[in-house]
Scaffold this active site. Sequence first.
Site, PDB file in Angstrom:
ATOM      1  N   ARG A  56       0.856  -1.204   0.000  1.00 26.96           N
ATOM      2  CA  ARG A  56       0.000   0.000   0.000  1.00 26.96           C
ATOM      3  C   ARG A  56       0.891   1.253   0.000  1.00 26.96           C
ATOM      4  O   ARG A  56       0.621   2.221  -0.672  1.00 26.96           O
ATOM      5  CB  ARG A  56      -0.917   0.046   1.237  1.00 26.96           C
ATOM      6  CG  ARG A  56      -1.729  -1.191   1.553  1.00 26.96           C
ATOM      7  CD  ARG A  56      -2.992  -1.261   0.723  1.00 26.96           C
ATOM      8  NE  ARG A  56      -2.745  -1.444  -0.672  1.00 26.96           N
ATOM      9  CZ  ARG A  56      -2.352  -2.606  -1.265  1.00 26.96           C
ATOM     10  NH1 ARG A  56      -2.144  -3.669  -0.557  1.00 26.96           N
ATOM     11  NH2 ARG A  56      -2.169  -2.678  -2.574  1.00 26.96           N
ATOM     12  N   ASP A  89      -3.410   7.451   3.146  1.00 30.19           N
ATOM     13  CA  ASP A  89      -2.416   8.161   2.316  1.00 30.19           C
ATOM     14  C   ASP A  89      -2.254   9.603   2.819  1.00 30.19           C
ATOM     15  O   ASP A  89      -3.005  10.064   3.684  1.00 30.19           O
ATOM     16  CB  ASP A  89      -2.807   8.114   0.825  1.00 30.19           C
ATOM     17  CG  ASP A  89      -4.077   8.918   0.513  1.00 30.19           C
ATOM     18  OD1 ASP A  89      -4.129  10.121   0.841  1.00 30.19           O
ATOM     19  OD2 ASP A  89      -5.025   8.344  -0.078  1.00 30.19           O
ATOM     20  N   HIS A 104      -8.167   6.416  10.321  1.00 31.68           N
ATOM     21  CA  HIS A 104      -7.744   5.017  10.253  1.00 31.68           C
ATOM     22  C   HIS A 104      -6.225   4.839  10.196  1.00 31.68           C
ATOM     23  O   HIS A 104      -5.744   3.790   9.781  1.00 31.68           O
ATOM     24  CB  HIS A 104      -8.412   4.333   9.046  1.00 31.68           C
ATOM     25  CG  HIS A 104      -9.896   4.212   9.194  1.00 31.68           C
ATOM     26  ND1 HIS A 104     -10.756   4.022   8.141  1.00 31.68           N
ATOM     27  CD2 HIS A 104     -10.677   4.264  10.306  1.00 31.68           C
ATOM     28  CE1 HIS A 104     -12.002   3.952   8.590  1.00 31.68           C
ATOM     29  NE2 HIS A 104     -11.982   4.115   9.900  1.00 31.68           N
TER      30      HIS A 104
HETATM   31  P1  OAD Z   1     -14.693   2.051  -0.162  1.00 33.55           P
HETATM   32  O1  OAD Z   1     -13.798   1.280  -1.081  1.00 33.55           O
HETATM   33  O2  OAD Z   1     -15.608   1.297   0.719  1.00 33.55           O
HETATM   34  O3  OAD Z   1     -15.566   3.052  -1.024  1.00 33.55           O
HETATM   35  C1  OAD Z   1     -14.982   3.817  -2.032  1.00 33.55           C
HETATM   36  C2  OAD Z   1     -16.035   4.756  -2.583  1.00 33.55           C
HETATM   37  O4  OAD Z   1     -15.355   5.580  -3.530  1.00 33.55           O
HETATM   38  C3  OAD Z   1     -17.184   4.059  -3.322  1.00 33.55           C
HETATM   39  O5  OAD Z   1     -18.430   4.552  -2.835  1.00 33.55           O
HETATM   40  C4  OAD Z   1     -16.960   4.455  -4.781  1.00 33.55           C
HETATM   41  O6  OAD Z   1     -18.183   4.670  -5.481  1.00 33.55           O
HETATM   42  C5  OAD Z   1     -16.217   5.752  -4.615  1.00 33.55           C
HETATM   43  N1  OAD Z   1     -15.379   6.149  -5.768  1.00 33.55           N
HETATM   44  C6  OAD Z   1     -14.710   5.376  -6.654  1.00 33.55           C
HETATM   45  N2  OAD Z   1     -14.065   6.139  -7.557  1.00 33.55           N
HETATM   46  C7  OAD Z   1     -14.330   7.435  -7.224  1.00 33.55           C
HETATM   47  C8  OAD Z   1     -13.944   8.706  -7.764  1.00 33.55           C
HETATM   48  N3  OAD Z   1     -13.162   8.802  -8.833  1.00 33.55           N
HETATM   49  N4  OAD Z   1     -14.413   9.822  -7.159  1.00 33.55           N
HETATM   50  C9  OAD Z   1     -15.215   9.744  -6.056  1.00 33.55           C
HETATM   51  N5  OAD Z   1     -15.600   8.584  -5.511  1.00 33.55           N
HETATM   52  C10 OAD Z   1     -15.159   7.438  -6.073  1.00 33.55           C
HETATM   53  O7  OAD Z   1     -13.738   3.042   0.657  1.00 33.55           O
HETATM   54  P2  OAD Z   1     -14.031   3.813   2.038  1.00 33.55           P
HETATM   55  O8  OAD Z   1     -15.464   4.184   2.155  1.00 33.55           O
HETATM   56  O9  OAD Z   1     -13.003   4.875   2.169  1.00 33.55           O
HETATM   57  O10 OAD Z   1     -10.446   1.019   6.501  1.00 33.55           O
HETATM   58  O11 OAD Z   1     -13.707   2.643   3.058  1.00 33.55           O
HETATM   59  C11 OAD Z   1     -13.707   2.891   4.434  1.00 33.55           C
HETATM   60  C12 OAD Z   1     -12.680   2.046   5.120  1.00 33.55           C
HETATM   61  O12 OAD Z   1     -12.812   0.676   4.727  1.00 33.55           O
HETATM   62  C13 OAD Z   1     -11.259   2.362   4.736  1.00 33.55           C
HETATM   63  O13 OAD Z   1     -10.740   3.483   5.434  1.00 33.55           O
HETATM   64  C14 OAD Z   1     -10.530   1.110   5.087  1.00 33.55           C
HETATM   65  C15 OAD Z   1     -11.506   0.109   4.509  1.00 33.55           C
HETATM   66  O14 OAD Z   1     -11.492  -1.153   5.018  1.00 33.55           O
HETATM   67  C16 OAD Z   1      -9.429   0.368   7.073  1.00 33.55           C
HETATM   68  O15 OAD Z   1      -8.537  -0.161   6.427  1.00 33.55           O
HETATM   69  C17 OAD Z   1      -9.480   0.337   8.561  1.00 33.55           C
END
Ligand code: OAD
Length: 232
Positions: A56, A89, A104
């Site tokens: 990562r 990041d 996180h």
């Molecule tokens: P997710 O992977 O669950 O969600 C990513 C979101 O980004 C989705 O709703 C996509 O639709 C959206 N997406 C994709 N491309 C995009 C773009 N170009 N512009 C805007 N949005 C876009 O990621 P998180 O919600 O951040 O935790 O996940 C939360 C946590 O789950 C993370 O912090 C991590 C993970 O497990 C830990 O590792 C503790």
Amino acid sequence: MKKLVVLSGAGISAESGIQTFRDSDGLWENYRVEDVCTPEALARNPELVIHFYNERLQQVLKAKPNPAHTALVELEKAYRVQIVTQNIDDLHERAGSSHVLHLHGEIRKKRSSVDENDIRDIVPIEKGIQMGDLDKYGKQYRPHIVFFGEAVPNIEPATRMVEEADILLVIGTSLNVYPAAGLLYYARPDAEVYYIDPKADSNGHLDKRIHCISEKAGAAVPELVKQLLEKA
Ligand code: OAD
């Protein structure tokens, strides 16, 4: 100046080349959370967990902030801006945002598994955490990441920040992971709330007052920032 809080997730960094977690090409398609992102996984197989986060780190070192990160910096001209990010990041910081709280953890840091206040930069950063890099208790340093099943120490300050916000921007998160996803519900009833994510309309059960913008962050954030600056 009005207070503006940004709650960002993996989607804001997707256009910088950092994989999200739950999209079809996301990290959790190829790895099981229980193998790489739990305290039990770290105890069972520290090499695998450390290798996963070193990968990562390599992705983050290659990435650059995109127009969404950069546009958020512009908001500081007219608002008191606080970023609350689920991302590990450092693209908000590299873009130039002044106030960034990580919920996180941070991929560029390592932490003692005995003393949670012993948090250090990884040096040299290119090599990542090395096996055999021990803290003062003789224990292997771990990634400075909040694993599933662990407490989220920054959730309390984050909650206060959201409660005080006049404007809340939620960007690029599936709103699947609590307690971070629950922060949205601490917004004041009179706060303006925007949610930018290509899946904004289908993610979660959102309140009608939330303005959903179902687009990618790289285009939609600069556009919204322009509008917010015009009306500040
Ligand atoms: P997710 O992977 O669950 O969600 C990513 C979101 O980004 C989705 O709703 C996509 O639709 C959206 N997406 C994709 N491309 C995009 C773009 N170009 N512009 C805007 N949005 C876009 O990621 P998180 O919600 O951040 O935790 O996940 C939360 C946590 O789950 C993370 O912090 C991590 C993970 O497990 C830990 O590792 C503790």
